[in-house]
Design a protein around this motif. Structure first.
Motif, mmCIF file in Angstrom:
data_model
loop_
_atom_site.group_PDB
_atom_site.id
_atom_site.type_symbol
_atom_site.label_atom_id
_atom_site.label_comp_id
_atom_site.label_asym_id
_atom_site.label_seq_id
_atom_site.Cartn_x
_atom_site.Cartn_y
_atom_site.Cartn_z
ATOM 1 N N MET A 1 27.400 15.950 -50.762
ATOM 2 C CA MET A 1 28.457 14.986 -50.514
ATOM 3 C C MET A 1 28.544 14.049 -51.721
ATOM 4 S SD MET A 1 29.086 12.330 -47.365
ATOM 5 C CE MET A 1 29.578 13.609 -46.232
ATOM 6 N N LYS A 2 29.760 13.697 -52.065
ATOM 7 C CA LYS A 2 29.983 12.820 -53.211
ATOM 8 C C LYS A 2 29.711 11.373 -52.835
ATOM 9 C CE LYS A 2 33.413 15.762 -55.305
ATOM 10 N NZ LYS A 2 34.723 15.844 -55.929
ATOM 11 N N SER A 3 29.279 10.614 -53.829
ATOM 12 C CA SER A 3 29.055 9.190 -53.601
ATOM 13 C C SER A 3 30.393 8.450 -53.624
ATOM 14 C CB SER A 3 28.143 8.624 -54.680
ATOM 15 O OG SER A 3 28.838 8.546 -55.912
ATOM 16 N N VAL A 4 30.383 7.257 -53.114
ATOM 17 C CA VAL A 4 31.584 6.425 -53.116
ATOM 18 C C VAL A 4 32.050 6.193 -54.548
ATOM 19 C CG1 VAL A 4 32.507 4.146 -52.545
ATOM 20 C CG2 VAL A 4 31.051 5.351 -50.904
ATOM 21 N N GLU A 5 31.132 5.976 -55.438
ATOM 22 C CA GLU A 5 31.504 5.745 -56.837
ATOM 23 C C GLU A 5 32.199 6.970 -57.436
ATOM 24 O OE1 GLU A 5 31.574 2.879 -58.445
ATOM 25 O OE2 GLU A 5 30.852 2.030 -56.560
ATOM 26 N N GLN A 6 31.717 8.163 -57.095
ATOM 27 C CA GLN A 6 32.368 9.376 -57.572
ATOM 28 C C GLN A 6 33.779 9.500 -57.006
ATOM 29 O OE1 GLN A 6 29.247 11.991 -56.172
ATOM 30 N NE2 GLN A 6 28.800 12.654 -58.272
ATOM 31 N N LEU A 7 33.908 9.197 -55.736
ATOM 32 C CA LEU A 7 35.228 9.263 -55.100
ATOM 33 C C LEU A 7 36.188 8.258 -55.728
ATOM 34 C CD1 LEU A 7 34.155 9.629 -51.383
ATOM 35 C CD2 LEU A 7 35.213 11.383 -52.821
ATOM 36 N N LYS A 8 35.702 7.046 -55.969
ATOM 37 C CA LYS A 8 36.544 6.024 -56.591
ATOM 38 C C LYS A 8 37.049 6.499 -57.949
ATOM 39 C CE LYS A 8 34.521 1.838 -54.584
ATOM 40 N NZ LYS A 8 33.735 0.630 -54.908
ATOM 41 N N SER A 9 36.163 7.095 -58.710
ATOM 42 C CA SER A 9 36.535 7.588 -60.031
ATOM 43 C C SER A 9 37.616 8.660 -59.931
ATOM 44 C CB SER A 9 35.303 8.145 -60.740
ATOM 45 O OG SER A 9 35.652 8.694 -61.976
ATOM 46 N N ILE A 11 39.730 9.064 -57.432
ATOM 47 C CA ILE A 11 40.946 8.438 -56.906
ATOM 48 C C ILE A 11 41.717 7.747 -58.027
ATOM 49 C CG2 ILE A 11 41.784 6.553 -55.441
ATOM 50 C CD1 ILE A 11 39.540 7.415 -53.441
ATOM 51 N N GLU A 12 41.001 7.099 -58.924
ATOM 52 C CA GLU A 12 41.656 6.410 -60.035
ATOM 53 C C GLU A 12 42.431 7.371 -60.926
ATOM 54 O OE1 GLU A 12 38.469 4.264 -61.889
ATOM 55 O OE2 GLU A 12 38.704 2.559 -60.537
ATOM 56 N N ASN A 13 42.073 8.636 -60.903
ATOM 57 C CA ASN A 13 42.736 9.627 -61.744
ATOM 58 C C ASN A 13 43.812 10.430 -61.020
ATOM 59 O OD1 ASN A 13 41.249 9.106 -64.167
ATOM 60 N ND2 ASN A 13 39.493 10.062 -63.184
ATOM 61 N N LEU A 14 44.074 10.094 -59.766
ATOM 62 C CA LEU A 14 45.106 10.819 -59.028
ATOM 63 C C LEU A 14 46.492 10.481 -59.561
ATOM 64 C CD1 LEU A 14 43.986 10.427 -55.292
ATOM 65 C CD2 LEU A 14 43.954 12.520 -56.663
ATOM 66 N N PRO A 15 47.388 11.457 -59.533
ATOM 67 C CA PRO A 15 48.784 11.162 -59.865
ATOM 68 C C PRO A 15 49.362 10.229 -58.789
ATOM 69 C CG PRO A 15 48.385 13.541 -59.746
ATOM 70 C CD PRO A 15 47.150 12.861 -59.266
ATOM 71 N N PRO A 16 50.377 9.446 -59.134
ATOM 72 C CA PRO A 16 50.934 8.473 -58.181
ATOM 73 C C PRO A 16 51.311 9.060 -56.823
ATOM 74 C CG PRO A 16 51.814 8.085 -60.359
ATOM 75 C CD PRO A 16 51.020 9.356 -60.439
ATOM 76 N N ALA A 17 51.914 10.223 -56.796
ATOM 77 C CA ALA A 17 52.328 10.813 -55.514
ATOM 78 C C ALA A 17 51.117 11.132 -54.639
ATOM 79 C CB ALA A 17 53.155 12.068 -55.754
ATOM 80 N N GLU A 18 50.070 11.650 -55.243
ATOM 81 C CA GLU A 18 48.869 11.965 -54.466
ATOM 82 C C GLU A 18 48.146 10.700 -54.029
ATOM 83 O OE1 GLU A 18 46.316 14.939 -56.139
ATOM 84 O OE2 GLU A 18 48.010 16.241 -56.634
ATOM 85 N N LEU A 19 48.191 9.666 -54.857
ATOM 86 C CA LEU A 19 47.589 8.390 -54.480
ATOM 87 C C LEU A 19 48.310 7.798 -53.271
ATOM 88 C CD1 LEU A 19 45.499 6.216 -55.030
ATOM 89 C CD2 LEU A 19 47.102 5.206 -56.656
ATOM 90 N N ARG A 20 49.648 7.877 -53.272
ATOM 91 C CA ARG A 20 50.412 7.395 -52.106
ATOM 92 C C ARG A 20 50.073 8.197 -50.863
ATOM 93 N NH1 ARG A 20 54.289 6.948 -56.090
ATOM 94 N NH2 ARG A 20 55.228 8.960 -55.553
ATOM 95 N N GLU A 21 49.942 9.510 -51.015
ATOM 96 C CA GLU A 21 49.590 10.368 -49.876
ATOM 97 C C GLU A 21 48.222 9.995 -49.324
ATOM 98 O OE1 GLU A 21 48.800 15.087 -48.884
ATOM 99 O OE2 GLU A 21 49.832 14.543 -50.744
ATOM 100 N N LEU A 22 47.266 9.771 -50.209
ATOM 101 C CA LEU A 22 45.922 9.373 -49.792
ATOM 102 C C LEU A 22 45.947 8.010 -49.101
ATOM 103 C CD1 LEU A 22 42.855 9.767 -49.696
ATOM 104 C CD2 LEU A 22 42.763 8.759 -51.997
ATOM 105 N N ALA A 23 46.693 7.067 -49.677
ATOM 106 C CA ALA A 23 46.781 5.727 -49.085
ATOM 107 C C ALA A 23 47.383 5.802 -47.688
ATOM 108 C CB ALA A 23 47.607 4.813 -49.981
#
Length: 66
Positions: A1-9, A11-23
């Motif tokens: 399982m990935k750490s929160v820090e890995q996930l944050k990293s 997420i910061e690199n997601l394209p805007p559309a995917e970031l909106r979908e995740l949000a």
């Protein structure tokens, strides 16, 4: 399982559309969890004090129609 820090990293690199979908997904998940907690609290009687407060306000004539 990935750490929160890995996930944050990632997420910061997601394209805007995917970031909106995740949000949106996170918001829906959070809302569902909140609803479930409210239902558990209500079933357990933990919110009964709110009903009593409302009844007291009604007796005092302090409630307004919605």
């Amino acid at each position: 399982m990935k750490s929160v820090e890995q996930l944050k990293s990632e997420i910061e690199n997601l394209p805007p559309a995917e970031l909106r979908e995740l949000a949106q997904w996170l918001a829906e998940r959070d809302a569902d969890a909140w609803d479930e907690q409210i239902e558990r609290d209500a079933a357990a009687g933990s919110l009964d004090f709110l009903v009593e407060e409302a009844r007291e306000e009604q007796r005092r004539g302090k409630l307004r129609e919605l």
